[in-house]
Design a protein around this motif. Structure first.
Motif, PDB file in Angstrom:
ATOM      1  N   GLU A  74       3.826  35.453 -34.205  1.00 39.04           N
ATOM      2  CA  GLU A  74       4.658  35.069 -33.083  1.00 39.04           C
ATOM      3  C   GLU A  74       5.877  36.007 -33.021  1.00 39.04           C
ATOM      4  N   ILE A  75       6.316  36.304 -31.813  1.00 44.57           N
ATOM      5  CA  ILE A  75       7.505  37.117 -31.605  1.00 44.57           C
ATOM      6  C   ILE A  75       8.476  36.354 -30.710  1.00 44.57           C
ATOM      7  N   ILE A  76       9.695  36.854 -30.646  1.00 52.65           N
ATOM      8  CA  ILE A  76      10.683  36.305 -29.722  1.00 52.65           C
ATOM      9  C   ILE A  76      10.703  37.228 -28.510  1.00 52.65           C
ATOM     10  N   PRO A  77      10.232  36.747 -27.356  1.00 51.09           N
ATOM     11  CA  PRO A  77      10.184  37.620 -26.176  1.00 51.09           C
ATOM     12  C   PRO A  77      11.562  37.806 -25.535  1.00 51.09           C
ATOM     13  N   LEU A  78      11.663  38.821 -24.712  1.00 53.37           N
ATOM     14  CA  LEU A  78      12.897  39.122 -23.994  1.00 53.37           C
ATOM     15  C   LEU A  78      13.360  37.928 -23.162  1.00 53.37           C
ATOM     16  N   SER A  79      12.430  37.148 -22.694  1.00 54.73           N
ATOM     17  CA  SER A  79      12.752  36.007 -21.838  1.00 54.73           C
ATOM     18  C   SER A  79      13.251  34.787 -22.617  1.00 54.73           C
ATOM     19  N   SER A  80      13.317  34.873 -23.953  1.00 56.55           N
ATOM     20  CA  SER A  80      13.761  33.735 -24.761  1.00 56.55           C
ATOM     21  C   SER A  80      15.201  33.373 -24.441  1.00 56.55           C
ATOM     22  N   THR A  81      15.427  32.080 -24.361  1.00 62.15           N
ATOM     23  CA  THR A  81      16.784  31.582 -24.162  1.00 62.15           C
ATOM     24  C   THR A  81      16.993  30.375 -25.058  1.00 62.15           C
ATOM     25  N   THR A  82      18.235  30.075 -25.305  1.00 59.27           N
ATOM     26  CA  THR A  82      18.560  28.875 -26.056  1.00 59.27           C
ATOM     27  C   THR A  82      18.714  27.721 -25.079  1.00 59.27           C
ATOM     28  N   LYS A 138      11.498  47.647 -19.066  1.00 61.51           N
ATOM     29  CA  LYS A 138      12.366  46.799 -18.257  1.00 61.51           C
ATOM     30  C   LYS A 138      11.558  46.126 -17.153  1.00 61.51           C
ATOM     31  N   PRO A 139      11.602  44.792 -17.112  1.00 64.43           N
ATOM     32  CA  PRO A 139      10.915  44.101 -16.017  1.00 64.43           C
ATOM     33  C   PRO A 139      11.606  44.392 -14.686  1.00 64.43           C
ATOM     34  N   ARG A 140      10.846  44.475 -13.645  1.00 66.42           N
ATOM     35  CA  ARG A 140      11.414  44.741 -12.316  1.00 66.42           C
ATOM     36  C   ARG A 140      12.407  43.666 -11.891  1.00 66.42           C
ATOM     37  N   LEU A 174      14.658  42.213 -13.569  1.00 64.60           N
ATOM     38  CA  LEU A 174      15.971  42.313 -14.202  1.00 64.60           C
ATOM     39  C   LEU A 174      16.666  43.604 -13.805  1.00 64.60           C
ATOM     40  N   ASP A 175      17.970  43.494 -13.536  1.00 62.51           N
ATOM     41  CA  ASP A 175      18.706  44.738 -13.314  1.00 62.51           C
ATOM     42  C   ASP A 175      18.983  45.374 -14.678  1.00 62.51           C
ATOM     43  N   VAL A 176      19.389  46.612 -14.681  1.00 60.04           N
ATOM     44  CA  VAL A 176      19.543  47.390 -15.917  1.00 60.04           C
ATOM     45  C   VAL A 176      20.557  46.745 -16.858  1.00 60.04           C
ATOM     46  N   ILE A 177      21.651  46.253 -16.324  1.00 57.62           N
ATOM     47  CA  ILE A 177      22.699  45.667 -17.169  1.00 57.62           C
ATOM     48  C   ILE A 177      22.186  44.409 -17.868  1.00 57.62           C
ATOM     49  N   LYS A 178      21.511  43.520 -17.134  1.00 52.16           N
ATOM     50  CA  LYS A 178      20.962  42.303 -17.734  1.00 52.16           C
ATOM     51  C   LYS A 178      19.896  42.639 -18.776  1.00 52.16           C
ATOM     52  N   TYR A 179      19.058  43.628 -18.464  1.00 55.73           N
ATOM     53  CA  TYR A 179      18.022  44.053 -19.408  1.00 55.73           C
ATOM     54  C   TYR A 179      18.665  44.557 -20.701  1.00 55.73           C
ATOM     55  N   GLU A 180      19.662  45.395 -20.562  1.00 52.45           N
ATOM     56  CA  GLU A 180      20.334  45.939 -21.745  1.00 52.45           C
ATOM     57  C   GLU A 180      20.973  44.822 -22.565  1.00 52.45           C
ATOM     58  N   GLU A 181      21.613  43.860 -21.911  1.00 54.84           N
ATOM     59  CA  GLU A 181      22.224  42.735 -22.621  1.00 54.84           C
ATOM     60  C   GLU A 181      21.183  41.962 -23.426  1.00 54.84           C
ATOM     61  N   LYS A 182      20.081  41.601 -22.783  1.00 51.42           N
ATOM     62  CA  LYS A 182      19.040  40.827 -23.449  1.00 51.42           C
ATOM     63  C   LYS A 182      18.401  41.621 -24.598  1.00 51.42           C
ATOM     64  N   PHE A 183      18.152  42.902 -24.353  1.00 50.17           N
ATOM     65  CA  PHE A 183      17.557  43.749 -25.381  1.00 50.17           C
ATOM     66  C   PHE A 183      18.492  43.855 -26.582  1.00 50.17           C
ATOM     67  N   CYS A 184      19.770  44.084 -26.328  1.00 46.83           N
ATOM     68  CA  CYS A 184      20.737  44.217 -27.420  1.00 46.83           C
ATOM     69  C   CYS A 184      20.864  42.925 -28.222  1.00 46.83           C
ATOM     70  N   VAL A 185      20.833  41.794 -27.544  1.00 43.38           N
ATOM     71  CA  VAL A 185      20.905  40.516 -28.249  1.00 43.38           C
ATOM     72  C   VAL A 185      19.704  40.376 -29.185  1.00 43.38           C
ATOM     73  N   LEU A 186      18.509  40.609 -28.667  1.00 39.72           N
ATOM     74  CA  LEU A 186      17.305  40.508 -29.524  1.00 39.72           C
ATOM     75  C   LEU A 186      17.361  41.496 -30.675  1.00 39.72           C
ATOM     76  N   ASN A 187      17.757  42.707 -30.385  1.00 38.64           N
ATOM     77  CA  ASN A 187      17.824  43.745 -31.418  1.00 38.64           C
ATOM     78  C   ASN A 187      18.839  43.381 -32.493  1.00 38.64           C
ATOM     79  N   THR A 188      19.999  42.894 -32.076  1.00 37.02           N
ATOM     80  CA  THR A 188      21.046  42.521 -33.024  1.00 37.02           C
ATOM     81  C   THR A 188      20.613  41.343 -33.882  1.00 37.02           C
ATOM     82  N   ILE A 189      19.991  40.358 -33.255  1.00 37.15           N
ATOM     83  CA  ILE A 189      19.561  39.176 -34.000  1.00 37.15           C
ATOM     84  C   ILE A 189      18.492  39.549 -35.022  1.00 37.15           C
TER      85      ILE A 189
END
Length: 157
Positions: free
Chosen positions: A1-9, A135-137, A139-154
């Motif tokens: 199992e992985i944590i997808p980009l779409s994961s939210t709390t 990047k999913p269509r 999502l705008d670039v800023i939101k994509y980067e935010e979500k990616f960075c959160v997953l990467n950092t975690i």
């Protein structure tokens, strides 16, 4: 199992918190109060929430000055009491330490606890997912980067 980009709390309203307070009076008699609210571990905790709880606990320990092993063990116990299963797992790991509650043993116990709680996650698959992610269509670039960075950092924590 992985944590997808779409994961939210879950929303704040759906999650319980535990509060910690630190009062300090300096030499001039000025009083400083620090309050921190951390999410509690509950029976419905998701993998992204587990990683968030661990990261926020580490940040809180720095902010609150929890620098001794006994304090770290005590404060983390407060975080996991929302889940009978998690609390039992934590208690079993802590009991195996046989009273030697050092900072190093806390970090080792926390690592073991997180590995048990997240054993369904596959670290190498998660890394591959992040490397191959486009990047999913929607999502705008800023939101994509935010979500990616959160997953990467975690995942890196």
């Amino acid at each position: 199992e992985i944590i997808p980009l779409s994961s939210t709390t879950r929303s704040d309203e759906q999650r319980r918190k535990v509060s910690f307070r630190k009062d300090v009076t300096n030499a001039n008699g000025d009083r400083e109060r620090t309050d921190i609210n951390l999410y509690m571990w509950d029976n419905d905790v998701t993998p992204i929430e587990i990683l968030e709880i661990a990261r926020e606990f580490k940040d809180a320990a720095d902010t609150m000055g929890w620098t001794t092993g006994p304090t770290l063990f005590e404060k983390f116990k407060s975080v996991v009491t929302g889940s009978v299963t998690a609390a039992a797992s934590w208690r079993k790991i802590v009991n195996a330490i046989q009273g030697n509650r050092t900072v190093a043993n806390f970090h080792a116990a926390l690592e073991e606890f997180l590995q048990k709680q997240l054993q369904q996650l596959e670290y190498t698959s998660q890394l591959k997912y992040l490397r191959d992610l486009k990047k999913p269509r929607s999502l705008d670039v800023i939101k994509y980067e935010e979500k990616f960075c959160v997953l990467n950092t975690i995942i890196a924590a």
